[in-house]
Scaffold this motif. Structure first.
Motif, PDB file in Angstrom:
ATOM      1  N   ALA A  34      -6.930   4.460  -4.579  1.00  0.00           N
ATOM      2  CA  ALA A  34      -6.343   3.575  -5.584  1.00  0.00           C
ATOM      3  C   ALA A  34      -7.235   3.465  -6.813  1.00  0.00           C
ATOM      4  CB  ALA A  34      -6.099   2.194  -4.981  1.00  0.00           C
ATOM      5  N   ALA A  35      -8.538   3.417  -6.607  1.00  0.00           N
ATOM      6  CA  ALA A  35      -9.476   3.302  -7.734  1.00  0.00           C
ATOM      7  C   ALA A  35      -9.415   4.536  -8.620  1.00  0.00           C
ATOM      8  CB  ALA A  35     -10.885   3.097  -7.210  1.00  0.00           C
ATOM      9  N   ARG A  36      -9.183   5.714  -8.016  1.00  0.00           N
ATOM     10  CA  ARG A  36      -9.120   6.961  -8.791  1.00  0.00           C
ATOM     11  C   ARG A  36      -7.771   7.151  -9.469  1.00  0.00           C
ATOM     12  NH1 ARG A  36     -10.917   9.088  -3.936  1.00  0.00           N
ATOM     13  NH2 ARG A  36      -8.985  10.314  -3.758  1.00  0.00           N
ATOM     14  N   GLN A  37      -6.686   6.721  -8.832  1.00  0.00           N
ATOM     15  CA  GLN A  37      -5.343   7.076  -9.285  1.00  0.00           C
ATOM     16  C   GLN A  37      -4.591   5.967 -10.026  1.00  0.00           C
ATOM     17  OE1 GLN A  37      -4.246  10.180  -9.005  1.00  0.00           O
ATOM     18  NE2 GLN A  37      -6.124  10.786  -7.939  1.00  0.00           N
ATOM     19  N   SER A  38      -5.125   4.743 -10.036  1.00  0.00           N
ATOM     20  CA  SER A  38      -4.406   3.666 -10.701  1.00  0.00           C
ATOM     21  C   SER A  38      -5.373   2.676 -11.330  1.00  0.00           C
ATOM     22  CB  SER A  38      -3.499   2.926  -9.703  1.00  0.00           C
ATOM     23  OG  SER A  38      -4.250   2.009  -8.930  1.00  0.00           O
ATOM     24  N   LYS A  39      -4.812   1.763 -12.118  1.00  0.00           N
ATOM     25  CA  LYS A  39      -5.601   0.688 -12.729  1.00  0.00           C
ATOM     26  C   LYS A  39      -5.307  -0.651 -12.066  1.00  0.00           C
ATOM     27  CE  LYS A  39      -5.710   2.964 -17.251  1.00  0.00           C
ATOM     28  NZ  LYS A  39      -5.356   2.853 -18.695  1.00  0.00           N
ATOM     29  N   ALA A  40      -4.623  -0.599 -10.938  1.00  0.00           N
ATOM     30  CA  ALA A  40      -4.186  -1.822 -10.259  1.00  0.00           C
ATOM     31  C   ALA A  40      -5.364  -2.561  -9.617  1.00  0.00           C
ATOM     32  CB  ALA A  40      -3.157  -1.483  -9.194  1.00  0.00           C
ATOM     33  N   GLN A  41      -5.253  -3.896  -9.594  1.00  0.00           N
ATOM     34  CA  GLN A  41      -6.181  -4.703  -8.816  1.00  0.00           C
ATOM     35  C   GLN A  41      -5.686  -4.742  -7.379  1.00  0.00           C
ATOM     36  OE1 GLN A  41      -7.964  -8.341 -10.629  1.00  0.00           O
ATOM     37  NE2 GLN A  41      -6.290  -8.133 -12.118  1.00  0.00           N
ATOM     38  N   ALA A  75       5.804   8.086  -9.265  1.00  0.00           N
ATOM     39  CA  ALA A  75       6.350   7.611 -10.542  1.00  0.00           C
ATOM     40  C   ALA A  75       6.100   6.114 -10.740  1.00  0.00           C
ATOM     41  CB  ALA A  75       7.851   7.905 -10.610  1.00  0.00           C
ATOM     42  N   TRP A  76       5.938   5.375  -9.638  1.00  0.00           N
ATOM     43  CA  TRP A  76       5.734   3.933  -9.727  1.00  0.00           C
ATOM     44  C   TRP A  76       4.267   3.542  -9.921  1.00  0.00           C
ATOM     45  CZ3 TRP A  76       9.064   1.092  -5.467  1.00  0.00           C
ATOM     46  CH2 TRP A  76      10.434   1.334  -5.715  1.00  0.00           C
ATOM     47  N   LEU A  77       3.379   4.366  -9.417  1.00  0.00           N
ATOM     48  CA  LEU A  77       1.963   3.991  -9.357  1.00  0.00           C
ATOM     49  C   LEU A  77       1.375   3.557 -10.705  1.00  0.00           C
ATOM     50  CD1 LEU A  77      -0.373   3.581  -7.468  1.00  0.00           C
ATOM     51  CD2 LEU A  77      -0.970   6.013  -7.729  1.00  0.00           C
ATOM     52  N   PRO A  78       1.701   4.236 -11.818  1.00  0.00           N
ATOM     53  CA  PRO A  78       1.137   3.795 -13.098  1.00  0.00           C
ATOM     54  C   PRO A  78       1.599   2.399 -13.532  1.00  0.00           C
ATOM     55  CG  PRO A  78       1.959   6.053 -13.259  1.00  0.00           C
ATOM     56  CD  PRO A  78       2.456   5.497 -11.967  1.00  0.00           C
ATOM     57  N   LEU A  79       2.688   1.884 -12.931  1.00  0.00           N
ATOM     58  CA  LEU A  79       3.216   0.577 -13.297  1.00  0.00           C
ATOM     59  C   LEU A  79       2.599  -0.554 -12.480  1.00  0.00           C
ATOM     60  CD1 LEU A  79       7.026   1.461 -13.502  1.00  0.00           C
ATOM     61  CD2 LEU A  79       5.341   1.455 -15.356  1.00  0.00           C
ATOM     62  N   HIS A 104       0.808  -1.229   0.000  1.00  0.00           N
ATOM     63  CA  HIS A 104       0.000   0.000   0.000  1.00  0.00           C
ATOM     64  C   HIS A 104       0.842   1.281   0.000  1.00  0.00           C
ATOM     65  CE1 HIS A 104       0.882  -0.503   4.319  1.00  0.00           C
ATOM     66  NE2 HIS A 104       0.757   0.805   4.386  1.00  0.00           N
ATOM     67  N   THR A 105       2.135   1.181   0.346  1.00  0.00           N
ATOM     68  CA  THR A 105       2.955   2.397   0.382  1.00  0.00           C
ATOM     69  C   THR A 105       3.131   3.013  -1.005  1.00  0.00           C
ATOM     70  OG1 THR A 105       4.981   1.078   0.198  1.00  0.00           O
ATOM     71  CG2 THR A 105       4.229   1.636   2.423  1.00  0.00           C
ATOM     72  N   VAL A 106       2.858   2.240  -2.070  1.00  0.00           N
ATOM     73  CA  VAL A 106       2.992   2.792  -3.418  1.00  0.00           C
ATOM     74  C   VAL A 106       1.971   3.904  -3.660  1.00  0.00           C
ATOM     75  CG1 VAL A 106       1.384   1.300  -4.686  1.00  0.00           C
ATOM     76  CG2 VAL A 106       3.490   2.073  -5.802  1.00  0.00           C
ATOM     77  N   LEU A 107       0.961   3.991  -2.781  1.00  0.00           N
ATOM     78  CA  LEU A 107      -0.043   5.057  -2.900  1.00  0.00           C
ATOM     79  C   LEU A 107       0.431   6.364  -2.265  1.00  0.00           C
ATOM     80  CD1 LEU A 107      -3.154   2.856  -2.053  1.00  0.00           C
ATOM     81  CD2 LEU A 107      -2.504   3.725  -4.307  1.00  0.00           C
ATOM     82  N   GLU A 108       1.604   6.341  -1.611  1.00  0.00           N
ATOM     83  CA  GLU A 108       2.156   7.570  -1.034  1.00  0.00           C
ATOM     84  C   GLU A 108       2.775   8.430  -2.127  1.00  0.00           C
ATOM     85  OE1 GLU A 108       4.941   6.244   1.889  1.00  0.00           O
ATOM     86  OE2 GLU A 108       3.392   5.295   3.156  1.00  0.00           O
ATOM     87  N   SER A 109       2.872   9.710  -1.878  1.00  0.00           N
ATOM     88  CA  SER A 109       3.348  10.650  -2.895  1.00  0.00           C
ATOM     89  C   SER A 109       4.774  10.365  -3.353  1.00  0.00           C
ATOM     90  CB  SER A 109       3.255  12.095  -2.367  1.00  0.00           C
ATOM     91  OG  SER A 109       4.038  12.241  -1.178  1.00  0.00           O
ATOM     92  N   ALA A 110       5.593   9.799  -2.478  1.00  0.00           N
ATOM     93  CA  ALA A 110       6.990   9.513  -2.839  1.00  0.00           C
ATOM     94  C   ALA A 110       7.081   8.514  -3.995  1.00  0.00           C
ATOM     95  CB  ALA A 110       7.739   8.972  -1.630  1.00  0.00           C
ATOM     96  N   TYR A 111       6.019   7.719  -4.193  1.00  0.00           N
ATOM     97  CA  TYR A 111       6.027   6.679  -5.228  1.00  0.00           C
ATOM     98  C   TYR A 111       5.136   7.029  -6.419  1.00  0.00           C
ATOM     99  CZ  TYR A 111       8.169   3.797  -1.582  1.00  0.00           C
ATOM    100  OH  TYR A 111       9.005   3.302  -0.610  1.00  0.00           O
TER     101      TYR A 111
END
Length: 420
Positions: free
Chosen positions: A171-178, A144-148, A135-142
């Motif tokens: 996560a639903a708004r900012q990424s396409k991740a499951q 650049a990683w979130l779209p991946l 879940h830390t990938v949802l933090e602002s520091a990451y």
């Protein structure tokens, strides 16, 4: 090989017998509780011993596992990965469509390192690998990683219900991740997660990790070094094939890997020459280097492997008296794999599920049917000095004692040669 109930992914390491390592596998399920994949854990080492080297060995062992339980299978495979192992050449041996790489967070260096590590993550995605983050990938520091992110894991031991609601919405708004909720242990948690939009789950409420004693059939280290030297010199296919054929462990491991669901190959490979040509020198070199590292864990008796090689070569030479070279190679396959049950300590029928062999080879191995079965009977008679069986097999194949004895001497000499 036994399957034992385990507790959690943080269970202390289990002492594995020599020749094996302990690997845990836990299911990841969808909302209907259908398994979509499995996460692998290395139970032979403590969590704080997780390194790039252990990542490589875990994957290699899972792909090469010589037991009746299939650690890889056809589902997605979620594998914990250090950032160092993400750049490793061992990933070239995998089928990217089947593997999800679980990328660890960077901790206090995230602010400075996130962008620096971005090219490796992008390259992995371009090669077809899926990426999973916590879940830390949802933090602002990451950012650049979130779209991946293909998957984001939400740890219920760390996150409170009110945090889950916020993170799932973001996560639903900012990424396409499951989203995968982990450490799910109750019906109430499951109901809450479904209500807020989580669709994948992992935890005791669905299944506990099962520990499998993963066994390796280890080749002779001298043979592996010979193979590596040939590959470094970009030797001919003939020279590489000869080294493979002189070590039953090498032969089995190559056929096991190339026919594994985790290896990126759509064709059925049934000969060593095909395997060498399909893999290519670069992948073969990486595979041999990994095999050299893993070989110290093997416990196969060298005598059994030696007997299998002599048997295979004898059958090949005799087959050349009345068969094409291609068919004679299959006679060699019958011989070298005829002792797999002894080498792996499992029934031969189970051992043959680990590799692809033509039907004629399978029938010869399981019930001594056909001309390959006759050749196998003859080879076994030569080893046991059974005159009656020798005469029957020789008569069926229309081979003379002189032909058989000469081929046997040649097979013994061939097996003793050391590749320069």
């Amino acid at each position: 090989m036994s399957v034992i109930s385990a507790s959690s992914p943080t269970t202390p390491p289990v002492a594995a017998p020599r020749g094996s390592s302990m690997i845990a596998r836990q299911a990841i399920v969808d909302i209907d509780k259908t398994v979509i994949g499995y996460e692998l854990f290395n139970r032979s080492r403590a969590p704080d011993e997780h390194t790039a080297a252990t990542d490589v060995l875990l994957l290699f062992t899972a792909l090469s596992h010589a037991g009746s339980e299939d650690l890889v299978g056809t589902k997605l495979l979620f594998v914990n990965s250090t950032h160092e192992s993400l750049a490793g050449g061992h990933l070239e041996l995998l089928n990217p469509e089947k593997v999800v790489l679980e990328v660890e967070p960077l901790g206090h260096v995230a602010g400075s390192e996130t962008v620096a590590r971005l090219p490796i993550l992008r390259a992995l995605r371009e090669r077809g690998f899926k990426l999973s983050f916590n879940h830390t990938v949802l933090e602002s520091a990451y950012n650049a990683w979130l779209p991946l992110a293909d998957y984001i894991k939400l740890d219920l031991n760390v996150l409170r219900p009110e945090q889950l609601v916020v993170l799932v919405s973001y996560a639903a708004r900012q990424s396409k991740a499951q989203l995968i909720a982990t450490k799910v242990e109750t019906q109430e948690q499951f109901d809450l997660l479904k209500s807020i939009g989580v669709s994948l789950f992992q935890g005791y409420w669905f299944s506990r990790p099962a520990v499998v004693e993963a066994k390796l059939l280890a080749p002779n280290q001298v043979s592996i070094i010979q193979l590596i030297n040939l590959l470094r010199r970009q030797a001919s296919t003939d020279a590489i094939e000869e080294v493979l054929k002189k070590d039953a462990g090498l032969a089995f491991n190559l056929m096991r890997l190339i026919n594994s669901a985790g290896f990126s190959n759509a064709r059925e490979i049934t000969s060593f020459r095909q395997a060498v040509m399909i893999m290519g020198l670069k992948k073969l070199f990486r595979w041999a280097a990994l095999l050299l590292t893993a070989s110290k864990y093997g416990n196969t008796s060298p005598i059994v492997g030696h007997t299998a090689v002599i048997r295979g070569r004898l059958m090949e030479l005799l087959a050349l008296e009345f068969m094409s070279e291609e068919d004679a190679e299959q006679a060699f396959v019958v011989g070298i794999f005829s002792l797999l049950d002894v080498m792996l300590s499992i029934p031969l029928q189970d051992a043959l599920h680990l590799i692809n062999v033509p039907d004629a080879v399978r029938q010869a191995l399981l019930s001594h049917e056909g001309v390959f079965g006759d050749l196998l009977r003859l080879a076994e008679a030569c080893e046991s000095s059974n005159d009656e069986a020798f005469d029957q097999a020789a008569s069926a194949l229309k081979l003379t004692s002189q032909q058989i004895n000469w081929a046997h001497l040649q097979a013994l000499a061939w097996c003793e040669q050391i590749t320069q």
